[in-house]
Design a protein around this motif. Structure first.
Motif, PDB file in Angstrom:
ATOM      1  N   GLY A 179      30.202  26.594  38.207  1.00 53.39           N
ATOM      2  CA  GLY A 179      31.121  27.288  37.939  1.00 53.39           C
ATOM      3  C   GLY A 179      31.325  29.097  38.164  1.00 53.39           C
ATOM      4  N   ASP A 180      29.765  29.346  38.509  1.00 56.99           N
ATOM      5  CA  ASP A 180      28.637  30.665  38.703  1.00 56.99           C
ATOM      6  C   ASP A 180      28.832  30.727  40.293  1.00 56.99           C
ATOM      7  OD1 ASP A 180      28.915  31.708  36.004  1.00 56.99           O
ATOM      8  OD2 ASP A 180      26.546  30.662  35.914  1.00 56.99           O
ATOM      9  N   VAL A 181      28.942  32.376  40.840  1.00 54.86           N
ATOM     10  CA  VAL A 181      28.874  32.107  41.730  1.00 54.86           C
ATOM     11  C   VAL A 181      28.042  33.809  41.714  1.00 54.86           C
ATOM     12  CG1 VAL A 181      31.734  32.557  41.742  1.00 54.86           C
ATOM     13  CG2 VAL A 181      30.725  34.530  41.313  1.00 54.86           C
ATOM     14  N   ALA A 182      27.643  33.801  43.416  1.00 50.19           N
ATOM     15  CA  ALA A 182      26.633  34.651  43.651  1.00 50.19           C
ATOM     16  C   ALA A 182      27.350  36.318  43.171  1.00 50.19           C
ATOM     17  CB  ALA A 182      26.684  34.873  44.974  1.00 50.19           C
ATOM     18  N   GLN A 183      27.780  36.751  43.414  1.00 47.85           N
ATOM     19  CA  GLN A 183      28.228  38.178  42.950  1.00 47.85           C
ATOM     20  C   GLN A 183      29.786  38.221  43.143  1.00 47.85           C
ATOM     21  OE1 GLN A 183      26.769  41.110  46.190  1.00 47.85           O
ATOM     22  NE2 GLN A 183      26.900  38.998  47.988  1.00 47.85           N
ATOM     23  N   CYS A 184      29.601  39.514  41.784  1.00 44.76           N
ATOM     24  CA  CYS A 184      31.363  39.845  41.759  1.00 44.76           C
ATOM     25  C   CYS A 184      31.307  40.855  40.892  1.00 44.76           C
ATOM     26  CB  CYS A 184      31.806  38.414  40.716  1.00 44.76           C
ATOM     27  SG  CYS A 184      33.427  38.954  40.223  1.00 44.76           S
ATOM     28  N   TYR A 185      32.545  42.091  42.421  1.00 42.63           N
ATOM     29  CA  TYR A 185      32.540  43.248  42.106  1.00 42.63           C
ATOM     30  C   TYR A 185      33.375  43.514  41.939  1.00 42.63           C
ATOM     31  CZ  TYR A 185      29.547  45.245  45.809  1.00 42.63           C
ATOM     32  OH  TYR A 185      28.638  44.968  47.143  1.00 42.63           O
ATOM     33  N   ALA A 186      34.158  44.810  41.706  1.00 44.39           N
ATOM     34  CA  ALA A 186      35.289  45.271  41.360  1.00 44.39           C
ATOM     35  C   ALA A 186      35.537  46.304  42.717  1.00 44.39           C
ATOM     36  CB  ALA A 186      36.339  45.975  40.596  1.00 44.39           C
ATOM     37  N   THR A 196      37.225  36.658  36.864  1.00 44.97           N
ATOM     38  CA  THR A 196      37.169  34.456  37.454  1.00 44.97           C
ATOM     39  C   THR A 196      38.338  33.977  38.230  1.00 44.97           C
ATOM     40  OG1 THR A 196      37.423  34.468  35.139  1.00 44.97           O
ATOM     41  CG2 THR A 196      35.646  34.519  35.312  1.00 44.97           C
ATOM     42  N   VAL A 197      39.463  35.278  38.181  1.00 41.97           N
ATOM     43  CA  VAL A 197      40.209  34.446  38.693  1.00 41.97           C
ATOM     44  C   VAL A 197      40.257  35.037  40.269  1.00 41.97           C
ATOM     45  CG1 VAL A 197      42.242  34.951  37.161  1.00 41.97           C
ATOM     46  CG2 VAL A 197      41.954  36.707  38.950  1.00 41.97           C
ATOM     47  N   TYR A 198      39.122  35.316  40.809  1.00 43.57           N
ATOM     48  CA  TYR A 198      39.613  35.266  42.127  1.00 43.57           C
ATOM     49  C   TYR A 198      38.192  34.377  43.039  1.00 43.57           C
ATOM     50  CZ  TYR A 198      40.894  40.289  41.690  1.00 43.57           C
ATOM     51  OH  TYR A 198      41.980  41.013  41.960  1.00 43.57           O
ATOM     52  N   GLY A 199      37.643  33.007  41.776  1.00 47.62           N
ATOM     53  CA  GLY A 199      36.747  32.359  42.172  1.00 47.62           C
ATOM     54  C   GLY A 199      35.789  33.069  43.129  1.00 47.62           C
ATOM     55  N   ASP A 200      35.235  32.023  44.036  1.00 43.98           N
ATOM     56  CA  ASP A 200      34.019  32.592  44.488  1.00 43.98           C
ATOM     57  C   ASP A 200      34.816  33.543  46.016  1.00 43.98           C
ATOM     58  OD1 ASP A 200      31.540  32.410  45.719  1.00 43.98           O
ATOM     59  OD2 ASP A 200      31.104  31.259  46.081  1.00 43.98           O
ATOM     60  N   PRO A 201      34.735  34.506  45.584  1.00 48.36           N
ATOM     61  CA  PRO A 201      34.999  35.647  46.238  1.00 48.36           C
ATOM     62  C   PRO A 201      34.184  35.781  47.840  1.00 48.36           C
ATOM     63  CG  PRO A 201      33.711  37.315  44.796  1.00 48.36           C
ATOM     64  CD  PRO A 201      34.137  35.782  44.786  1.00 48.36           C
TER      65      PRO A 201
END
Length: 325
Positions: free
Chosen positions: A282-289, A115-120
């Motif tokens: 507060g949710d974002v569309a997509q987030c992966y590493a 979550t520290v990346y916010g909405d990447p």
């Protein structure tokens, strides 16, 4: 996370000491840890906000390193109750660091978050992406990361491993320990499991109009066993090299909410009815590493699949329909 990491630490030859106030966990876990590992685990009951108590525990057990899991972690709840998150997460971290400093224990593995990346702006996410936040939970993690960096500038003797989790799910393959949230689950997988077992009538899917293949949010789900082993690898690296680091812990790929639902239906043989709902703040569309740095620095990578995660969660949920009660 804490209970699964205790198992991984014992298997790696460490002696974990648990500090817990049991505000969101159960003393029954201790007996189950003993069943899994074949040895009793020492637990000290108290609150991380009680700095003198934490210091006394660190001194009494001559603790060599600390893993900090004690924080609230639900995005939606943090939007609704921000002060709870700022007090427990940030004040708790300050209290722990003060106690560690006083006890001359300066090795810390910290549970941060993607979550520290916010909405990447794009995915996959590398550790040098700009940091930002879209909710108070993410803000607390970002502030604590900055606090740790300041501590190391002030005293380079600190050895700090910052682990940016993506989305932990799963359970121990024994079925003896797993996620048992109090009240209504704030995270996807335990809610899906409770629907599958009949405790809840349907799953609310928050947002089906994101710019993703099926319109639902995409996340990097990582098995809790893989994540626990990542913590052990991080501690070993700190103790061996003394060099601080920040790494992503994820699989490197994402799954949508509906993909998780389908995988769970296959694993459980049960239907998981869904109802579409509005997006959550507060949710974002997509987030992966992009997890290559963790493999290079720690010799670690995620091994377990989404099917493994769902199978282990179902084994836990079906064998413990009322959790630890």
């Amino acid at each position: 996370m804490g209970s699964h990491t205790c198992v991984a630490l014992i298997e790696a030859g460490f002696t974990p000491i648990i500090l817990d106030n049991f505000s969101n966990s159960h003393p029954a876990v201790l007996q189950r840890l003993a069943q899994i590992t074949g040895r009793a685990v020492v637990c000290e009951q108290g609150d991380v906000l009680d700095t003198p108590w934490v210091e006394a525990v660190l001194r009494r057990h001559q603790v060599a390193g600390v893993m900090h899991f004690a924080g609230d972690k639900a995005v939606g709840e943090s939007v609704a109750q921000p002060l709870k998150y700022y007090r427990n997460n940030i004040s708790g971290a300050v209290s722990l660091l003060e106690a560690m400093q006083a006890a001359n224990c300066q090795t810390l593995v910290f549970s941060s978050s993607a979550t520290v990346y916010g909405d990447p702006a794009s995915v996959p996410i590398t550790e040098d992406f700009p940091r930002q936040h879209t909710n108070p939970y993410g803000h607390t993690k970002l502030v604590i990361e900055d606090m740790l960096a300041a501590m190391q500038v002030a005293d380079p003797a600190w050895q700090l491993g910052v682990l940016r989790y993506f989305n932990p799910v799963g359970a121990h393959p024994s079925g003896l320990i797993g996620e048992d949230p109090s009240g209504i689950p704030n995270n996807l997988m335990p809610f899906v499991a409770q629907v599958a077992i009949g405790k809840r009538p349907f799953l609310n899917v928050y947002g089906n109009d994101y710019a993703t293949p099926d319109g639902t949010g995409v996340r990097d789900y990582i098995h809790v066993q893989d994540l626990a082993q990542g913590h052990v690898a991080a501690l070993q690296r700190l103790l061996q090299s003394g060099e601080s680091f920040t790494v992503n812990l994820g699989t490197g790929s994402g799954n949508s909410v509906l993909e998780v639902v389908k995988a769970f239906e296959l694993a459980s043989g049960r239907p998981v009815p869904c109802q579409m709902a509005a997006r959550r703040p507060g949710d974002v569309a997509q987030c992966y590493a992009y997890p290559a740095l963790a493999q290079r620095l720690l010799g670690w990578r995620a091994e377990r699949t989404l099917a493994d995660m769902c199978t282990d969660v179902w084994r836990w949920q079906s064998g413990n329909p009322n959790g630890y009660q």
